[in-house]
Design a protein around this motif. Structure first.
Motif, PDB file in Angstrom:
ATOM      1  N   LEU A 199      -1.382   8.661  12.928  1.00  0.00           N
ATOM      2  CA  LEU A 199      -1.546   9.447  14.165  1.00  0.00           C
ATOM      3  C   LEU A 199      -0.434  10.463  14.377  1.00  0.00           C
ATOM      4  CD1 LEU A 199      -2.749   6.626  16.577  1.00  0.00           C
ATOM      5  CD2 LEU A 199      -4.087   8.607  15.826  1.00  0.00           C
ATOM      6  N   GLY A 200       0.653  10.342  13.598  1.00  0.00           N
ATOM      7  CA  GLY A 200       1.701  11.355  13.693  1.00  0.00           C
ATOM      8  C   GLY A 200       3.118  10.844  13.798  1.00  0.00           C
ATOM      9  N   ALA A 201       3.318   9.530  13.892  1.00  0.00           N
ATOM     10  CA  ALA A 201       4.683   9.001  13.974  1.00  0.00           C
ATOM     11  C   ALA A 201       5.354   9.060  12.612  1.00  0.00           C
ATOM     12  CB  ALA A 201       4.671   7.568  14.485  1.00  0.00           C
ATOM     13  N   SER A 202       6.608   9.513  12.596  1.00  0.00           N
ATOM     14  CA  SER A 202       7.363   9.495  11.347  1.00  0.00           C
ATOM     15  C   SER A 202       8.528   8.516  11.403  1.00  0.00           C
ATOM     16  CB  SER A 202       7.866  10.895  10.986  1.00  0.00           C
ATOM     17  OG  SER A 202       8.632  11.438  12.019  1.00  0.00           O
ATOM     18  N   ARG A 203       8.721   7.852  12.559  1.00  0.00           N
ATOM     19  CA  ARG A 203       9.645   6.724  12.684  1.00  0.00           C
ATOM     20  C   ARG A 203       8.971   5.642  13.509  1.00  0.00           C
ATOM     21  NH1 ARG A 203      15.326   7.293  11.967  1.00  0.00           N
ATOM     22  NH2 ARG A 203      15.603   8.883  10.365  1.00  0.00           N
ATOM     23  N   LEU A 204       9.337   4.400  13.189  1.00  0.00           N
ATOM     24  CA  LEU A 204       8.833   3.233  13.898  1.00  0.00           C
ATOM     25  C   LEU A 204      10.014   2.373  14.295  1.00  0.00           C
ATOM     26  CD1 LEU A 204       6.021   2.281  11.354  1.00  0.00           C
ATOM     27  CD2 LEU A 204       5.732   3.643  13.429  1.00  0.00           C
ATOM     28  N   GLY A 205      10.183   2.150  15.596  1.00  0.00           N
ATOM     29  CA  GLY A 205      11.248   1.271  16.061  1.00  0.00           C
ATOM     30  C   GLY A 205      10.719  -0.142  16.180  1.00  0.00           C
ATOM     31  N   THR A 206      11.131  -1.020  15.278  1.00  0.00           N
ATOM     32  CA  THR A 206      10.567  -2.359  15.236  1.00  0.00           C
ATOM     33  C   THR A 206      11.451  -3.293  14.427  1.00  0.00           C
ATOM     34  OG1 THR A 206       8.623  -3.655  14.559  1.00  0.00           O
ATOM     35  CG2 THR A 206       9.149  -1.731  13.232  1.00  0.00           C
ATOM     36  N   SER A 207      11.394  -4.570  14.766  1.00  0.00           N
ATOM     37  CA  SER A 207      12.022  -5.588  13.926  1.00  0.00           C
ATOM     38  C   SER A 207      10.959  -6.388  13.181  1.00  0.00           C
ATOM     39  CB  SER A 207      12.861  -6.543  14.790  1.00  0.00           C
ATOM     40  OG  SER A 207      12.035  -7.206  15.730  1.00  0.00           O
ATOM     41  N   ARG A 208       9.716  -6.267  13.615  1.00  0.00           N
ATOM     42  CA  ARG A 208       8.665  -7.156  13.120  1.00  0.00           C
ATOM     43  C   ARG A 208       8.228  -6.857  11.693  1.00  0.00           C
ATOM     44  NH1 ARG A 208       4.673  -7.393  18.431  1.00  0.00           N
ATOM     45  NH2 ARG A 208       6.256  -8.091  19.919  1.00  0.00           N
ATOM     46  N   ILE A 209       8.257  -5.585  11.301  1.00  0.00           N
ATOM     47  CA  ILE A 209       7.735  -5.228   9.979  1.00  0.00           C
ATOM     48  C   ILE A 209       8.551  -5.897   8.875  1.00  0.00           C
ATOM     49  CG2 ILE A 209       7.356  -3.299   8.387  1.00  0.00           C
ATOM     50  CD1 ILE A 209       5.314  -3.518  10.683  1.00  0.00           C
ATOM     51  N   VAL A 210       9.861  -5.816   8.973  1.00  0.00           N
ATOM     52  CA  VAL A 210      10.698  -6.469   7.963  1.00  0.00           C
ATOM     53  C   VAL A 210      10.545  -7.989   8.050  1.00  0.00           C
ATOM     54  CG1 VAL A 210      13.085  -6.902   7.253  1.00  0.00           C
ATOM     55  CG2 VAL A 210      12.334  -4.565   7.753  1.00  0.00           C
ATOM     56  N   LYS A 211      10.463  -8.523   9.260  1.00  0.00           N
ATOM     57  CA  LYS A 211      10.270  -9.970   9.415  1.00  0.00           C
ATOM     58  C   LYS A 211       8.977 -10.426   8.750  1.00  0.00           C
ATOM     59  CE  LYS A 211      12.842 -10.665  13.738  1.00  0.00           C
ATOM     60  NZ  LYS A 211      12.715 -10.892  15.195  1.00  0.00           N
ATOM     61  N   LEU A 212       7.908  -9.656   8.928  1.00  0.00           N
ATOM     62  CA  LEU A 212       6.637  -9.996   8.293  1.00  0.00           C
ATOM     63  C   LEU A 212       6.778 -10.012   6.776  1.00  0.00           C
ATOM     64  CD1 LEU A 212       4.126  -7.897  10.437  1.00  0.00           C
ATOM     65  CD2 LEU A 212       4.190 -10.387  10.263  1.00  0.00           C
ATOM     66  N   ALA A 213       7.447  -8.999   6.245  1.00  0.00           N
ATOM     67  CA  ALA A 213       7.642  -8.929   4.788  1.00  0.00           C
ATOM     68  C   ALA A 213       8.457 -10.101   4.286  1.00  0.00           C
ATOM     69  CB  ALA A 213       8.293  -7.599   4.420  1.00  0.00           C
ATOM     70  N   LYS A 214       9.503 -10.458   5.030  1.00  0.00           N
ATOM     71  CA  LYS A 214      10.346 -11.591   4.635  1.00  0.00           C
ATOM     72  C   LYS A 214       9.552 -12.901   4.685  1.00  0.00           C
ATOM     73  CE  LYS A 214      14.618 -11.987   5.929  1.00  0.00           C
ATOM     74  NZ  LYS A 214      15.812 -12.106   6.811  1.00  0.00           N
ATOM     75  N   ASN A 215       8.726 -13.061   5.710  1.00  0.00           N
ATOM     76  CA  ASN A 215       7.917 -14.280   5.823  1.00  0.00           C
ATOM     77  C   ASN A 215       6.896 -14.377   4.681  1.00  0.00           C
ATOM     78  OD1 ASN A 215       9.222 -15.069   8.150  1.00  0.00           O
ATOM     79  ND2 ASN A 215       7.687 -14.208   9.537  1.00  0.00           N
ATOM     80  N   GLU A 216       6.309 -13.228   4.328  1.00  0.00           N
ATOM     81  CA  GLU A 216       5.385 -13.216   3.208  1.00  0.00           C
ATOM     82  C   GLU A 216       6.083 -13.607   1.907  1.00  0.00           C
ATOM     83  OE1 GLU A 216       3.595  -9.385   3.029  1.00  0.00           O
ATOM     84  OE2 GLU A 216       2.400  -9.676   4.850  1.00  0.00           O
ATOM     85  N   ALA A 217       7.284 -13.055   1.714  1.00  0.00           N
ATOM     86  CA  ALA A 217       8.056 -13.355   0.499  1.00  0.00           C
ATOM     87  C   ALA A 217       8.421 -14.843   0.456  1.00  0.00           C
ATOM     88  CB  ALA A 217       9.292 -12.488   0.433  1.00  0.00           C
ATOM     89  N   ALA A 218       8.809 -15.380   1.625  1.00  0.00           N
ATOM     90  CA  ALA A 218       9.210 -16.784   1.679  1.00  0.00           C
ATOM     91  C   ALA A 218       8.048 -17.734   1.412  1.00  0.00           C
ATOM     92  CB  ALA A 218       9.819 -17.090   3.045  1.00  0.00           C
ATOM     93  N   SER A 219       6.839 -17.296   1.794  1.00  0.00           N
ATOM     94  CA  SER A 219       5.663 -18.148   1.604  1.00  0.00           C
ATOM     95  C   SER A 219       4.976 -17.908   0.267  1.00  0.00           C
ATOM     96  CB  SER A 219       4.668 -17.936   2.743  1.00  0.00           C
ATOM     97  OG  SER A 219       4.200 -16.594   2.738  1.00  0.00           O
ATOM     98  N   GLY A 220       5.551 -16.967  -0.493  1.00  0.00           N
ATOM     99  CA  GLY A 220       5.009 -16.674  -1.817  1.00  0.00           C
ATOM    100  C   GLY A 220       3.757 -15.852  -1.787  1.00  0.00           C
ATOM    101  N   TYR A 221       3.561 -15.142  -0.661  1.00  0.00           N
ATOM    102  CA  TYR A 221       2.334 -14.314  -0.529  1.00  0.00           C
ATOM    103  C   TYR A 221       2.380 -13.141  -1.485  1.00  0.00           C
ATOM    104  CZ  TYR A 221      -1.092 -11.191   1.573  1.00  0.00           C
ATOM    105  OH  TYR A 221      -2.153 -10.344   1.785  1.00  0.00           O
TER     106      TYR A 221
END
Length: 221
Positions: A199-221
């Motif tokens: 939609l046009g955003a070039s930055r995202l202020g968030t902590s969740r995206i990295v947390k999701l990636a870390k959780n996926e990595a930890a669960s072997g996804y």
């Protein structure tokens, strides 16, 4: 959209009142590991974070946060202090009361004053969309564009709501060509992130995206 593209647009954020140095250090490590755009942290931690990350990661901090009603002089001092401490990027909150009063010239003047202090550093202007009417949001797109800021940002994440797809779309239709968009608060999934970017955003202020990636990595996804 690949994950790398999304991570490159993330300001990995921790701005809670209870944030400890150990937690700040951890998000710095995660930001470096996932190659995010920056870490966005409280001003009190900027110097320590700069010393810790050195030149491996951009350090972003907030000014007039989260309510925006400090005087311009105080915001300028905060900005100067943050830059002395090593901040690369500044996210400032506007005085929302001035917007409600229709005093857009004062808001623009304040943004210009802080941009003058920032110089070549990136300045993002938080307008707190959840507290504004559509007309006020459009006026603020114009104000931010005229004032020379680099980004218009939806939200602090500390008010009644965060970014919406509708607000990012509205920004994209009304900001000047040199102004980019940051969606903050409410970026809860990779699907959300992808849609905000489309939609046009070039930055995202968030902590969740990295947390999701870390959780996926930890669960072997």
């Amino acid at each position: 959209m690949d994950r790398k593209t999304i991570f490159e647009k993330v300001d990995h954020t921790l701005l809670t009142q209870t944030a400890t140095w150990e937690e700040i250090r951890q998000i710095c490590d995660d930001a470096i590991a996932y190659k995010t755009a920056s870490v966005c942290i409280p001003p009190a931690y900027v110097q320590r974070a700069r010393e810790y990350v050195k030149d491996r990661m951009a350090v972003c901090t907030v000014i007039g946060f989260p309510n925006g009603y400090s005087t311009t002089a105080v915001k300028i001092f905060e900005t100067e202090d943050a830059i002395r401490n090593g901040a690369d990027e500044i996210d400032m909150v506007i005085n929302i009361g001035d917007v409600k009063d229709g005093n857009f010239e004062k808001v623009e003047s304040e943004i210009q004053a802080i941009k003058a202090v920032c110089g070549s550093r990136i300045l993002k202007v938080i307008i707190e969309t959840c507290l504004l009417t559509e007309e006020e949001k459009i006026r603020m797109c114009q104000v931010v564009s005229r004032a020379g800021a680099n980004f218009i940002k939806t939200s602090t994440g500390f008010s009644t709501a965060g970014a919406t797809f509708e607000d990012v779309k509205l920004f994209a239709e009304h900001v000047g060509e040199n102004v980019r968009i940051k969606a903050a608060g409410g970026v809860a999934s990779f699907d959300d992130a992808e849609k905000f970017i489309e939609l046009g955003a070039s930055r995202l202020g968030t902590s969740r995206i990295v947390k999701l990636a870390k959780n996926e990595a930890a669960s072997g996804y």
